[in-house]
Design an enzyme around this catalytic site. Structure first.
Site, short mmCIF file in Angstrom:
data_model
loop_
_atom_site.label_atom_id
_atom_site.label_comp_id
_atom_site.label_asym_id
_atom_site.label_seq_id
_atom_site.Cartn_x
_atom_site.Cartn_y
_atom_site.Cartn_z
N HIS A 127 18.64 6.67 -14.75
CA HIS A 127 17.91 6.72 -13.48
C HIS A 127 16.42 6.44 -13.63
O HIS A 127 15.64 6.80 -12.76
CB HIS A 127 18.11 8.09 -12.82
CG HIS A 127 19.48 8.27 -12.21
ND1 HIS A 127 20.05 9.50 -11.98
CD2 HIS A 127 20.39 7.36 -11.80
CE1 HIS A 127 21.26 9.33 -11.45
NE2 HIS A 127 21.48 8.05 -11.34
N CYS A 135 4.71 -1.39 -8.96
CA CYS A 135 4.21 -1.84 -7.66
C CYS A 135 5.39 -2.34 -6.82
O CYS A 135 6.22 -3.10 -7.30
CB CYS A 135 3.18 -2.95 -7.86
SG CYS A 135 2.64 -3.64 -6.28
N CYS A 138 4.12 -6.53 -6.25
CA CYS A 138 4.01 -7.50 -7.36
C CYS A 138 4.77 -7.03 -8.61
O CYS A 138 4.81 -7.74 -9.61
CB CYS A 138 2.54 -7.78 -7.69
SG CYS A 138 1.70 -6.40 -8.51
N GLY A 196 25.58 19.52 -18.43
CA GLY A 196 24.73 19.92 -17.30
C GLY A 196 24.62 18.92 -16.17
O GLY A 196 23.52 18.66 -15.68
N SER A 198 26.44 17.84 -12.26
CA SER A 198 27.43 18.20 -11.23
C SER A 198 28.44 17.07 -11.05
O SER A 198 29.48 17.26 -10.45
CB SER A 198 26.72 18.47 -9.90
OG SER A 198 26.00 17.31 -9.50
N ASN A 222 28.76 23.18 -19.20
CA ASN A 222 28.13 23.39 -17.90
C ASN A 222 28.15 24.89 -17.62
O ASN A 222 29.13 25.57 -17.93
CB ASN A 222 28.89 22.62 -16.80
CG ASN A 222 28.08 22.50 -15.52
OD1 ASN A 222 27.66 23.49 -14.94
ND2 ASN A 222 27.86 21.28 -15.09
N1 APR Z 1 23.33 24.62 -18.98
C1 APR Z 1 24.34 23.81 -18.60
N2 APR Z 1 24.54 23.42 -17.32
C2 APR Z 1 23.68 23.86 -16.39
C3 APR Z 1 22.61 24.75 -16.70
C4 APR Z 1 22.46 25.13 -18.07
N3 APR Z 1 21.48 25.96 -18.49
N4 APR Z 1 21.96 25.03 -15.56
C5 APR Z 1 22.57 24.36 -14.58
N5 APR Z 1 23.62 23.65 -15.07
C6 APR Z 1 24.52 22.74 -14.35
C7 APR Z 1 24.88 23.13 -12.94
O1 APR Z 1 26.01 23.98 -12.91
C8 APR Z 1 25.19 21.78 -12.29
O2 APR Z 1 26.54 21.42 -12.44
O3 APR Z 1 23.84 21.50 -14.23
C9 APR Z 1 24.33 20.80 -13.11
C10 APR Z 1 23.17 20.21 -12.34
O4 APR Z 1 23.66 19.43 -11.29
P1 APR Z 1 22.71 18.58 -10.34
O5 APR Z 1 21.59 19.43 -9.86
O6 APR Z 1 23.54 17.91 -9.32
O7 APR Z 1 22.05 17.50 -11.35
P2 APR Z 1 22.65 16.11 -11.83
O8 APR Z 1 24.11 16.14 -11.97
O9 APR Z 1 21.84 15.70 -13.01
O10 APR Z 1 22.27 15.20 -10.59
C11 APR Z 1 22.52 13.82 -10.66
O11 APR Z 1 21.34 13.51 -8.59
O12 APR Z 1 19.59 13.65 -7.01
C12 APR Z 1 20.12 12.98 -8.10
O13 APR Z 1 18.94 11.39 -9.32
C13 APR Z 1 19.20 12.78 -9.29
O14 APR Z 1 19.81 12.34 -11.59
C14 APR Z 1 20.04 13.19 -10.48
C15 APR Z 1 21.45 13.06 -9.94
#
Ligand code: APR
Length: 257
Positions: A127, A135, A138, A196, A198, A222
């Protein structure tokens, strides 16, 4: 009940360590959860950014028509917050796997640069990154310094158009090179460590699916149950990334010594 839960977790960690320790190369796919132990808020769920902010601040069309509103939130969330924040035990544990001779490719959805700060060398930023600004007219790229960000919305020195962080907004495509390199790594790995995330954001969530489709073992860490855990992971460890990865590294070290 608690005994069963702990026993199951110990068993899953041991299985993960045994598999990872036997590999010459490993592909890792990380999301916001790996940086949570550095004090960086995740996006979704309890305490997530999208509980406080409207995700439209990161929608490309909204950004272009409301640059000051978007930039004010973006600066606070992705620049002020990251100032002084550091990689945590989970990032360093992945670097240690590399030191132990397991060649590691990290595909990260994160824009915080923590994997590189922890010493990982082969990092694909799916990402993009907060490090640079681009920019919108440009396409000139500059480093995101405090000076440039002191006057919002920041402007291109060359053509005076709006600068945007060099990370992917909602409504934008994934950088071609990052996408193809990620697919390549997912297609050819024997195991993928998913940490980590979702798994709610496409096309990033296709990466572990592609790995699984090509026969890779999916090991997931996770702190909560999610889509991958229930549908795609072969091994699921429900705990904090830093704690689990430290144990995995220790087990592999013992096995190798
Ligand atoms: N260790 C392991 N997992 C963890 C921890 C931890 N300490 N803390 C939180 N989590 C888990 C949560 O349970 C959740 O499933 O990390 C996950 C975070 O999920 P999101 O907030 O949805 O993040 P992510 O999956 O990286 O999001 C993907 O969404 O908005 C966009 O571009 C943004 O790159 C991002 C993308």
């Amino acid at each position: 009940m608690i005994f069963m839960y702990v026993w199951r977790m110990i068993t899953e960690i041991a299985k993960a360590a045994q598999i990872i320790g036997s590999l010459k190369s490993l592909t890792v796919f990380t999301g916001a959860g790996i940086s949570a132990e550095s004090g960086i808020p995740v996006f979704r769920g309890e305490g997530g950014l999208w509980q406080q902010y409207n995700p439209e601040i990161l929608d490309i069309n909204y950004f272009l028509s409301h640059p000051l509103v978007s930039w004010t939130a973006i600066k606070k969330l992705f620049y002020d917050f990251l100032k002084g924040a550091k990689p945590n035990a989970a990032h360093f544990a992945l670097t240690e796997l590399e030191t132990m001779g397991i060649s590691t490719t990290i595909i990260t959805q994160n824009i915080d640069n923590f994997h590189q700060m922890a010493g990982s060398r082969n990092v694909i930023e799916f990402h993009g990154t907060t490090k640079n600004l681009i920019c919108t007219k440009c396409h000139r790229m500059v480093v995101a310094t405090e000076t440039i960000l002191s006057d919002l919305p920041p402007q291109c020195e060359q053509c005076h158009s709006l600068l945007k962080p060099d990370f992917v907004f909602f409504g934008e495509g994934i950088p071609h090179q990052a996408y193809t390199a990620s697919l390549e790594a997912a297609t050819h790995c024997d195991a993928m460590l998913v940490i980590g995330t979702s798994g709610e954001i496409m096309p990033a969530s296709l990466i572990p699916i592609e790995a699984k489709r090509n026969g890779a073992i999916i090991i997931e860490i996770n702190s909560d149950k999610n889509v991958f855990a229930t549908e795609k992971s072969d091994i699921f460890i429900c705990a904090k990334a830093g704690e689990v990865l430290l144990q995995i590294v220790e087990l592999i070290k013992t096995e190798k010594s």
